[in-house]
Write a protein that holds these residues in place. Structure first.
Motif, PDB file in Angstrom:
ATOM      1  N   SER A   1      11.668 -22.979   1.248  1.00 48.83           N
ATOM      2  CA  SER A   1      11.844 -21.536   1.401  1.00 48.83           C
ATOM      3  C   SER A   1      11.449 -20.805   0.127  1.00 48.83           C
ATOM      4  O   SER A   1      10.790 -19.753   0.156  1.00 48.83           O
ATOM      5  CB  SER A   1      13.299 -21.225   1.754  1.00 48.83           C
ATOM      6  N   GLN A   2      11.834 -21.384  -1.018  1.00 48.88           N
ATOM      7  CA  GLN A   2      11.444 -20.796  -2.301  1.00 48.88           C
ATOM      8  C   GLN A   2       9.935 -20.818  -2.479  1.00 48.88           C
ATOM      9  O   GLN A   2       9.323 -19.827  -2.912  1.00 48.88           O
ATOM     10  CB  GLN A   2      12.123 -21.563  -3.434  1.00 48.88           C
ATOM     11  N   LEU A   3       9.313 -21.933  -2.129  1.00 47.63           N
ATOM     12  CA  LEU A   3       7.857 -22.060  -2.263  1.00 47.63           C
ATOM     13  C   LEU A   3       7.136 -21.098  -1.332  1.00 47.63           C
ATOM     14  O   LEU A   3       6.143 -20.465  -1.712  1.00 47.63           O
ATOM     15  CB  LEU A   3       7.435 -23.496  -1.974  1.00 47.63           C
ATOM     16  N   SER A   4       7.639 -20.946  -0.106  1.00 47.47           N
ATOM     17  CA  SER A   4       7.026 -20.018   0.852  1.00 47.47           C
ATOM     18  C   SER A   4       7.108 -18.581   0.348  1.00 47.47           C
ATOM     19  O   SER A   4       6.170 -17.794   0.529  1.00 47.47           O
ATOM     20  CB  SER A   4       7.712 -20.137   2.216  1.00 47.47           C
ATOM     21  N   GLY A   5       8.247 -18.250  -0.294  1.00 42.28           N
ATOM     22  CA  GLY A   5       8.383 -16.906  -0.854  1.00 42.28           C
ATOM     23  C   GLY A   5       7.365 -16.632  -1.944  1.00 42.28           C
ATOM     24  O   GLY A   5       6.754 -15.560  -1.989  1.00 42.28           O
ATOM     25  N   VAL A   6       7.155 -17.607  -2.821  1.00 41.77           N
ATOM     26  CA  VAL A   6       6.170 -17.452  -3.899  1.00 41.77           C
ATOM     27  C   VAL A   6       4.771 -17.293  -3.314  1.00 41.77           C
ATOM     28  O   VAL A   6       3.982 -16.450  -3.768  1.00 41.77           O
ATOM     29  CB  VAL A   6       6.227 -18.655  -4.854  1.00 41.77           C
ATOM     30  N   GLU A   7       4.459 -18.099  -2.299  1.00 39.39           N
ATOM     31  CA  GLU A   7       3.130 -18.014  -1.672  1.00 39.39           C
ATOM     32  C   GLU A   7       2.928 -16.657  -1.007  1.00 39.39           C
ATOM     33  O   GLU A   7       1.820 -16.101  -1.045  1.00 39.39           O
ATOM     34  CB  GLU A   7       2.968 -19.140  -0.659  1.00 39.39           C
ATOM     35  N   GLN A   8       3.977 -16.106  -0.398  1.00 38.61           N
ATOM     36  CA  GLN A   8       3.864 -14.786   0.228  1.00 38.61           C
ATOM     37  C   GLN A   8       3.639 -13.706  -0.825  1.00 38.61           C
ATOM     38  O   GLN A   8       2.822 -12.791  -0.634  1.00 38.61           O
ATOM     39  CB  GLN A   8       5.127 -14.476   1.035  1.00 38.61           C
ATOM     40  N   TYR A   9       4.351 -13.801  -1.954  1.00 38.67           N
ATOM     41  CA  TYR A   9       4.152 -12.827  -3.029  1.00 38.67           C
ATOM     42  C   TYR A   9       2.725 -12.895  -3.569  1.00 38.67           C
ATOM     43  O   TYR A   9       2.132 -11.864  -3.924  1.00 38.67           O
ATOM     44  CB  TYR A   9       5.153 -13.063  -4.162  1.00 38.67           C
ATOM     45  N   LYS A  10       2.147 -14.102  -3.622  1.00 41.97           N
ATOM     46  CA  LYS A  10       0.762 -14.238  -4.079  1.00 41.97           C
ATOM     47  C   LYS A  10      -0.195 -13.561  -3.100  1.00 41.97           C
ATOM     48  O   LYS A  10      -1.179 -12.937  -3.514  1.00 41.97           O
ATOM     49  CB  LYS A  10       0.407 -15.708  -4.248  1.00 41.97           C
ATOM     50  N   ARG A  11       0.095 -13.679  -1.799  1.00 45.99           N
ATOM     51  CA  ARG A  11      -0.735 -12.968  -0.810  1.00 45.99           C
ATOM     52  C   ARG A  11      -0.573 -11.461  -0.966  1.00 45.99           C
ATOM     53  O   ARG A  11      -1.543 -10.703  -0.835  1.00 45.99           O
ATOM     54  CB  ARG A  11      -0.361 -13.413   0.599  1.00 45.99           C
ATOM     55  N   ASN A  12       0.655 -11.012  -1.257  1.00 50.25           N
ATOM     56  CA  ASN A  12       0.878  -9.582  -1.481  1.00 50.25           C
ATOM     57  C   ASN A  12       0.090  -9.089  -2.690  1.00 50.25           C
ATOM     58  O   ASN A  12      -0.473  -7.984  -2.677  1.00 50.25           O
ATOM     59  CB  ASN A  12       2.367  -9.310  -1.690  1.00 50.25           C
ATOM     60  N   ILE A  13       0.048  -9.907  -3.741  1.00 48.63           N
ATOM     61  CA  ILE A  13      -0.683  -9.510  -4.944  1.00 48.63           C
ATOM     62  C   ILE A  13      -2.179  -9.417  -4.656  1.00 48.63           C
ATOM     63  O   ILE A  13      -2.881  -8.571  -5.225  1.00 48.63           O
ATOM     64  CB  ILE A  13      -0.383 -10.489  -6.088  1.00 48.63           C
ATOM     65  N   SER A  14      -2.684 -10.277  -3.785  1.00 48.62           N
ATOM     66  CA  SER A  14      -4.092 -10.165  -3.401  1.00 48.62           C
ATOM     67  C   SER A  14      -4.368  -8.810  -2.755  1.00 48.62           C
ATOM     68  O   SER A  14      -5.405  -8.180  -3.019  1.00 48.62           O
ATOM     69  CB  SER A  14      -4.462 -11.294  -2.434  1.00 48.62           C
ATOM     70  N   GLU A  15      -3.430  -8.352  -1.923  1.00 46.94           N
ATOM     71  CA  GLU A  15      -3.566  -7.023  -1.309  1.00 46.94           C
ATOM     72  C   GLU A  15      -3.484  -5.931  -2.376  1.00 46.94           C
ATOM     73  O   GLU A  15      -4.217  -4.935  -2.328  1.00 46.94           O
ATOM     74  CB  GLU A  15      -2.471  -6.827  -0.258  1.00 46.94           C
ATOM     75  N   VAL A  16      -2.580  -6.122  -3.341  1.00 49.78           N
ATOM     76  CA  VAL A  16      -2.456  -5.145  -4.431  1.00 49.78           C
ATOM     77  C   VAL A  16      -3.761  -5.049  -5.223  1.00 49.78           C
ATOM     78  O   VAL A  16      -4.240  -3.953  -5.531  1.00 49.78           O
ATOM     79  CB  VAL A  16      -1.289  -5.539  -5.367  1.00 49.78           C
ATOM     80  N   HIS A  17      -4.353  -6.198  -5.542  1.00 49.51           N
ATOM     81  CA  HIS A  17      -5.632  -6.197  -6.264  1.00 49.51           C
ATOM     82  C   HIS A  17      -6.704  -5.468  -5.451  1.00 49.51           C
ATOM     83  O   HIS A  17      -7.526  -4.726  -6.019  1.00 49.51           O
ATOM     84  CB  HIS A  17      -6.087  -7.631  -6.528  1.00 49.51           C
ATOM     85  N   ASN A  18      -6.696  -5.672  -4.151  1.00 52.33           N
ATOM     86  CA  ASN A  18      -7.684  -5.025  -3.295  1.00 52.33           C
ATOM     87  C   ASN A  18      -7.572  -3.510  -3.401  1.00 52.33           C
ATOM     88  O   ASN A  18      -8.574  -2.800  -3.575  1.00 52.33           O
ATOM     89  CB  ASN A  18      -7.490  -5.489  -1.848  1.00 52.33           C
ATOM     90  N   TRP A  19      -6.331  -3.004  -3.307  1.00 54.74           N
ATOM     91  CA  TRP A  19      -6.101  -1.557  -3.413  1.00 54.74           C
ATOM     92  C   TRP A  19      -6.491  -1.042  -4.795  1.00 54.74           C
ATOM     93  O   TRP A  19      -7.211  -0.051  -4.926  1.00 54.74           O
ATOM     94  CB  TRP A  19      -4.630  -1.239  -3.138  1.00 54.74           C
ATOM     95  N   MET A  20      -5.977  -1.714  -5.820  1.00 56.22           N
ATOM     96  CA  MET A  20      -6.163  -1.194  -7.178  1.00 56.22           C
ATOM     97  C   MET A  20      -7.611  -1.273  -7.628  1.00 56.22           C
ATOM     98  O   MET A  20      -8.125  -0.324  -8.241  1.00 56.22           O
ATOM     99  CB  MET A  20      -5.262  -1.970  -8.140  1.00 56.22           C
ATOM    100  N   ASP A  21      -8.279  -2.388  -7.353  1.00 55.65           N
ATOM    101  CA  ASP A  21      -9.680  -2.526  -7.760  1.00 55.65           C
ATOM    102  C   ASP A  21     -10.557  -1.489  -7.058  1.00 55.65           C
ATOM    103  O   ASP A  21     -11.446  -0.890  -7.679  1.00 55.65           O
ATOM    104  CB  ASP A  21     -10.186  -3.935  -7.447  1.00 55.65           C
ATOM    105  N   SER A  22     -10.296  -1.274  -5.766  1.00 52.19           N
ATOM    106  CA  SER A  22     -11.075  -0.289  -5.016  1.00 52.19           C
ATOM    107  C   SER A  22     -10.794   1.121  -5.522  1.00 52.19           C
ATOM    108  O   SER A  22     -11.710   1.944  -5.640  1.00 52.19           O
ATOM    109  CB  SER A  22     -10.749  -0.389  -3.524  1.00 52.19           C
ATOM    110  N   SER A  23      -9.526   1.397  -5.836  1.00 55.63           N
ATOM    111  CA  SER A  23      -9.171   2.725  -6.356  1.00 55.63           C
ATOM    112  C   SER A  23      -9.823   2.976  -7.707  1.00 55.63           C
ATOM    113  O   SER A  23     -10.358   4.065  -7.963  1.00 55.63           O
ATOM    114  CB  SER A  23      -7.650   2.850  -6.482  1.00 55.63           C
ATOM    115  N   ASP A  24      -9.796   1.976  -8.574  1.00 54.82           N
ATOM    116  CA  ASP A  24     -10.384   2.131  -9.903  1.00 54.82           C
ATOM    117  C   ASP A  24     -11.895   2.335  -9.803  1.00 54.82           C
ATOM    118  O   ASP A  24     -12.469   3.181 -10.506  1.00 54.82           O
ATOM    119  CB  ASP A  24     -10.069   0.899 -10.749  1.00 54.82           C
TER     120      ASP A  24
END
Length: 290
Positions: free
Chosen positions: A54-77
């Motif tokens: 469960s802990q590992l799955s949470g970390v993996e989900q946060y990494k997927r969320n960060i990929s989405e964050v990079h997508n937004w931020m890189d495109s905005s910049d």
């Protein structure tokens, strides 16, 4: 207590069954590489495994969320960089038009380019990534700038996009479009084009455009600070993923070398048990009648 033939045979069969079960367990561990295949084999290992996974799955989900964050931020910049370049061109044209050496037709041509740059800035404000408008907050299905009329109506009621990137940590991934692509920007561009065509005073516009450029630069700086924070969080998640994976491995993975040795030992024990059993069941009535 009198030991009968049936008791000897029963004990032999139980021991052989237990031996087969032990060998089956070791063979399962070799085949799967795991200590257990059923929770009933070791409830403690199974419970810890659920928690660690469960802990590992949470970390993996946060990494997927960060990929989405990079997508937004890189495109905005990237989009704001284009907007900065467009506004710098507007500033250059403003300086040229204000030096008093251009005639009416030349000023009219500058006005045409200003309106094209206005359209370009509007299209930047309506940038879409994965079919989402990135400059309209959580209302990603509606364009922030209405380019169907000369007023360029701005939607300024958008809420910030917050994405969870770690336990209890949510970070804004979008840019406040109202600080960059606001109505004043488009009104000033249109007013400047009109002033070029009418030949009125142009001195006030240079200061206004410098202010708009500063707004874009300031918003990019704020975005850059958040991008740096995301990179730090991403590094921490990578460390947590390694630690969580090691916990899962230590808890569930079988020690293959030890399992092989245990299996070989059990095979020896099983052969000995078969040999002893053959001696127990060998004497029959026929043996005594010969």
């Amino acid at each position: 207590m009198r030991v009968t033939q049936s008791m000897l045979a029963g004990n032999m069969l139980r021991n052989l069954s237990s031996s087969y079960e032990n060998m089956g367990t070791y063979q399962d561990q070799l085949a799967t590489g795991k200590k257990i295949t059923r929770a009933s084999q070791d409830p403690v290992v199974a419970m810890k495994g659920m928690n660690y996974r469960s802990q590992l799955s949470g970390v993996e989900q946060y990494k997927r969320n960060i990929s989405e964050v990079h997508n937004w931020m890189d495109s905005s910049d990237s989009s704001m960089n284009e907007a900065t370049q467009a506004m710098q061109r507007v500033r250059e044209l403003t300086v040229q038009a204000s030096n008093g050496t251009y005639e009416g037709e030349q000023l009219a041509n500058i006005a045409k380019e200003i309106r094209q740059l206005k359209e370009h800035v509007g299209s930047i404000a309506n940038t879409k990534v994965n079919d989402k408008y990135i400059f309209n907050g959580t209302n990603t299905t509606a364009a922030p700038v209405n380019m169907d009329n000369a007023a360029f109506t701005i939607n300024q009621s958008a809420s910030p996009v917050m994405i969870e990137v770690s336990d209890g940590v949510r970070i804004q991934t979008n840019v406040n479009a109202g600080n960059v692509f606001n109505e004043d920007l488009f009104n000033d561009l249109e007013s400047f084009a009109n002033a070029l065509e009418s030949g009125t005073d142009l001195d006030e516009f240079l200061g206004k455009f410098d202010g708009h450029i500063n707004n874009i630069v300031n918003e990019r700086a704020d975005l850059g600070a958040r991008m740096n924070r995301v990179e730090l969080i991403e590094d921490r998640l990578a460390t947590q993923e390694v630690s969580a994976s090691k916990l899962v491995s230590d808890n569930e993975d079988a020690d293959i070398e030890k399992v092989i040795m245990d299996l070989k030992t059990q095979e020896t024990i099983h052969r000995a048990a078969l040999g002893a059993g053959s001696r127990i069941i060998q004497p029959t009535l026929m043996d005594f009648l010969r």
